[in-house]
Design an enzyme around this catalytic site. Structure first.
Site, PDB file in Angstrom:
ATOM      1  N   ARG A  25       0.841  -1.194   0.000  1.00 51.25           N
ATOM      2  CA  ARG A  25       0.000   0.000   0.000  1.00 51.25           C
ATOM      3  C   ARG A  25       0.880   1.248   0.000  1.00 51.25           C
ATOM      4  O   ARG A  25       2.033   1.206   0.434  1.00 51.25           O
ATOM      5  CB  ARG A  25      -0.921   0.026   1.227  1.00 51.25           C
ATOM      6  CG  ARG A  25      -1.840  -1.185   1.357  1.00 51.25           C
ATOM      7  CD  ARG A  25      -2.695  -1.078   2.600  1.00 51.25           C
ATOM      8  NE  ARG A  25      -3.697  -2.135   2.685  1.00 51.25           N
ATOM      9  CZ  ARG A  25      -4.656  -2.185   3.612  1.00 51.25           C
ATOM     10  NH1 ARG A  25      -4.724  -1.230   4.553  1.00 51.25           N
ATOM     11  NH2 ARG A  25      -5.530  -3.181   3.611  1.00 51.25           N
TER      12      ARG A  25
ATOM     13  N   ASP B 162      -6.963   1.233   3.728  1.00 53.25           N
ATOM     14  CA  ASP B 162      -7.409   0.186   2.813  1.00 53.25           C
ATOM     15  C   ASP B 162      -7.478   0.687   1.373  1.00 53.25           C
ATOM     16  O   ASP B 162      -7.108  -0.029   0.432  1.00 53.25           O
ATOM     17  CB  ASP B 162      -8.791  -0.334   3.221  1.00 53.25           C
ATOM     18  CG  ASP B 162      -8.746  -1.151   4.502  1.00 53.25           C
ATOM     19  OD1 ASP B 162      -7.647  -1.450   5.001  1.00 53.25           O
ATOM     20  OD2 ASP B 162      -9.833  -1.492   5.017  1.00 53.25           O
TER      21      ASP B 162
ATOM     22  N   TYR C 169     -21.350  -8.320   2.996  1.00 55.04           N
ATOM     23  CA  TYR C 169     -22.327  -7.401   3.573  1.00 55.04           C
ATOM     24  C   TYR C 169     -23.609  -7.567   2.755  1.00 55.04           C
ATOM     25  O   TYR C 169     -23.702  -7.095   1.622  1.00 55.04           O
ATOM     26  CB  TYR C 169     -21.836  -5.962   3.498  1.00 55.04           C
ATOM     27  CG  TYR C 169     -20.881  -5.564   4.596  1.00 55.04           C
ATOM     28  CD1 TYR C 169     -21.354  -4.962   5.770  1.00 55.04           C
ATOM     29  CD2 TYR C 169     -19.511  -5.770   4.467  1.00 55.04           C
ATOM     30  CE1 TYR C 169     -20.475  -4.581   6.773  1.00 55.04           C
ATOM     31  CE2 TYR C 169     -18.632  -5.392   5.474  1.00 55.04           C
ATOM     32  CZ  TYR C 169     -19.121  -4.799   6.614  1.00 55.04           C
ATOM     33  OH  TYR C 169     -18.251  -4.423   7.615  1.00 55.04           O
TER      34      TYR C 169
ATOM     35  N   TYR D 220      -3.283  -8.114  12.327  1.00 62.47           N
ATOM     36  CA  TYR D 220      -3.675  -9.319  11.619  1.00 62.47           C
ATOM     37  C   TYR D 220      -2.554 -10.359  11.678  1.00 62.47           C
ATOM     38  O   TYR D 220      -1.374 -10.028  11.801  1.00 62.47           O
ATOM     39  CB  TYR D 220      -3.998  -9.001  10.160  1.00 62.47           C
ATOM     40  CG  TYR D 220      -5.316  -8.298   9.926  1.00 62.47           C
ATOM     41  CD1 TYR D 220      -5.879  -7.458  10.887  1.00 62.47           C
ATOM     42  CD2 TYR D 220      -5.996  -8.464   8.726  1.00 62.47           C
ATOM     43  CE1 TYR D 220      -7.077  -6.818  10.657  1.00 62.47           C
ATOM     44  CE2 TYR D 220      -7.200  -7.821   8.475  1.00 62.47           C
ATOM     45  CZ  TYR D 220      -7.743  -6.994   9.440  1.00 62.47           C
ATOM     46  OH  TYR D 220      -8.935  -6.360   9.200  1.00 62.47           O
TER      47      TYR D 220
ATOM     48  N   GLU E 189       1.296  -8.914  11.758  1.00 58.61           N
ATOM     49  CA  GLU E 189       1.558  -7.478  11.789  1.00 58.61           C
ATOM     50  C   GLU E 189       1.968  -7.083  13.202  1.00 58.61           C
ATOM     51  O   GLU E 189       1.358  -7.514  14.185  1.00 58.61           O
ATOM     52  CB  GLU E 189       0.305  -6.698  11.405  1.00 58.61           C
ATOM     53  CG  GLU E 189      -0.231  -6.990  10.018  1.00 58.61           C
ATOM     54  CD  GLU E 189      -1.538  -6.269   9.730  1.00 58.61           C
ATOM     55  OE1 GLU E 189      -1.842  -6.048   8.551  1.00 58.61           O
ATOM     56  OE2 GLU E 189      -2.272  -5.941  10.696  1.00 58.61           O
TER      57      GLU E 189
END
Length: 403
Positions: free
Chosen positions: A62, A67, A198, A357, A373
Site C-alpha cells: 500500500r 485500505d 455485507y 492481523y 503485523e
C-alpha cells in the site's frame, strides 16, 4: 539458539487436566515486510507447501496504511530447514491485477492432488471504499484467483470467478471479501475459501439518499473439482460475522467431521459456527466468550492439527491480539476440545506490543509458522514471521467451563 517463552501456572476447572502443551518454544523471528517512506505492508497470509518444504508469505503493498491505498500483492518464498527458514527476496505480484482496480486480501490454499497453489484475492475499483459500498449497497468488488503449478515461482493470469461463484446474489451484496489468510483442502478433497459479505437486507429510499440496511455474514466458497469451478455456501446466520477462517475438525466413532468457522464479530468476542456438510450450510453462529475482541474487532487465524494425546483427534490453534482494549499483545490460543467453546486455554503472548492481523500454518513434525503485523508504536510497522513448537510441559490449565 532458540528462546522459549514461559507462563505461570493457571487455575483450571474441577479436577486435574491431562498433560497438555503449555507454552510454545518460539524460534527467532524475522521481519519479512517493513514499512518505509510511502510504502506500507498489511494483511498477511501464510501457506506451507509440504512437498517443497516451502512457506509462501503474502501481503498487500500500500502507499499508506489505509485500505483504499492498497495497490497489489507481494510475496516472499521461504525454504524450511528444520526450525529455521531461508527467505528469498520480496516479489511484487504487480501482474495480478485487473485494470482500474486494487488487489487485496490474499487468501492462498494448496490442492494436494495436483500440487497446485491457488491464490484468491479481491479486486476493488479504485476510489471505492468499503464504507461507500456499504452505504450505497453497490459492490465494487470482483472475486479473482491465480494458480501456481510450481510452489509460487510462477503464476497464471488472474481469473475473475465472480459470476460463477456469486451469481445473481451479487446484486444483494453491498461488498464482500475473502479471508484474509489461508484457505483449506478438506479430507474429502473439497477446496474451501473463507469469505464474508455485507448482505443488503433492505434499503431506505427517498428524496435524500439514505444508507442501506446491511449486515455482515461469513460464508465459504468451495470447489469439488480441483478448482475448475467455484460455488458459494449459504450465509452464516445469527449475529453479525465478518472476516473469518475455517478448519476441519476430525470425527471419531461418535462424531463425523465438522467444518469449524471462527469469525470476527462486533460484540466484544469472536463468533463461531459449525457445518456438518463441509460448508454448504452452517449452524447459527454463537459468541465465544473465551476469545475476546478489541473495540471494532480484529482478524484472527485458526488451524487444526492432529493431536498426539487427548480424546479429540484434532485440536485447534488460534492467533489474535489478546488485549481487549486495543490491538496489541498477539497471542496463541490452544483448544484440545474443538467442539467446546469453553475449551480454549489462556493464551501465550507471541509478541508484546502493538499487533494486528496474523496467519498460522501447520508444518510436519509439530512445527507451526505465524506471520503477523506488529511494531513498537504501531501494528503497521512491519510483518514478521516466526516458527514455534508446542512445549510438552504443563504450565497451563483449561479455562473453567461456564455454568
Amino acid at each position: 539458539m532458540s528462546q522459549a517463552t514461559t507462563c505461570p501456572k493457571q487455575q483450571g476447572g474441577d479436577g486435574e487436566s491431562p498433560p497438555l502443551p503449555a507454552s510454545p518454544l518460539v524460534f527467532p523471528r524475522e521481519t519479512l515486510f517493513r514499512q518505509a517512506s510511502g510504502v506500507t505492508y498489511r494483511i498477511p497470509a501464510l501457506l506451507y507447501v509440504p512437498p517443497a518444504a516451502t512457506f509462501l508469505a503474502f501481503a498487500e503493498k500500500r502507499s499508506s496504511p489505509r485500505d483504499e491505498d492498497a495497490k497489489y500483492l507481494v510475496l516472499r518464498r521461504g525454504r524450511r530447514h528444520g526450525t529455521s527458514v531461508e527467505w528469498g527476496p520480496v516479489e511484487e505480484l504487480s501482474a495480478l491485477v485487473l485494470p482500474g482496480r486494487r488487489t487485496m486480501n490474499p487468501c492462498p490454499l494448496y490442492e494436494a492432488r495436483s500440487g497446485t497453489v491457488f491464490l484468491f484475492c479481491i479486486c476493488v475499483e479504485r476510489g471505492k471504499t468499503e464504507r461507500r459500498q456499504i452505504w450505497r449497497g453497490c459492490s465494487a468488488v470482483r472475486l479473482c484467483c491465480a494458480t501456481s503449478p510450481d510452489g509460487g515461482r510462477s503464476w497464471s493470469p488472474l481469473r475473475d470467478v465472480t459470476d460463477e461463484a456469486v451469481g445473481a446474489d451479487l446484486s444483494r451484496w453491498a461488498t464482500f471479501a475473502v479471508g484474509p489468510g489461508h484457505g483449506v483442502q478438506l479430507d474429502s478433497g473439497r477446496l474451501v475459501v473463507p469469505a464474508y459479505a455485507y448482505y443488503v437486507h433492505g434499503c431506505l429510499c427517498g428524496v435524500v439518499p439514505l444508507p442501506c440496511n446491511t449486515r455482515q455474514h461469513a460464508l465459504v466458497f468451495y470447489s469439488d473439482d480441483g478448482g475448475r469451478s467455484w460455488h458459494k455456501g449459504a450465509l452464516v446466520t445469527g449475529g453479525q460475522t465478518g472476516e473469518c477462517q475455517v478448519a476441519e475438525i476430525g470425527g471419531s466413532d461418535a462424531h463425523r467431521p465438522l467444518l469449524y468457522c471462527n469469525a470476527r464479530a462486533p460484540r466484544g468476542c469472536r463468533a463461531v459456527a459449525f457445518s456438518a456438510d463441509r460448508g454448504l450450510r452452517f449452524e447459527r453462529s454463537a459468541p465465544c466468550e473465551a476469545l475476546g475482541e478489541p473495540p471494532r474487532g480484529c482478524q484472527g487465524s485458526v488451524v487444526s492439527f492432529a493431536a498426539a494425546t487427548g480424546d479429540a483427534p484434532t485440536w485447534l490453534l488460534y492467533s489474535h491480539p489478546t488485549n481487549r482494549h486495543r490491538r496489541r499483545d498477539l497471542g496463541i490460543y490452544l483448544n484440545p476440545s474443538p467442539r467446546d467453546g469453553a475449551g480454549w486455554r489462556r493464551p501465550w503472548v507471541l509478541h508484546p506490543g502493538p499487533a494486528g492481523y496474523s496467519d498460522l500454518a501447520v508444518c510436519p513434525g509439530g512445527v507451526f509458522g505465524c506471520l503477523f503485523e506488529c511494531g513498537v508504536t504501531s501494528a503497521c510497522e512491519e510483518i514478521a514471521f516466526c516458527l514455534f513448537t508446542l512445549d510438552t510441559s504443563t504450565c497451563g490449565e483449561q479455562n473453567p467451563k461456564s455454568s
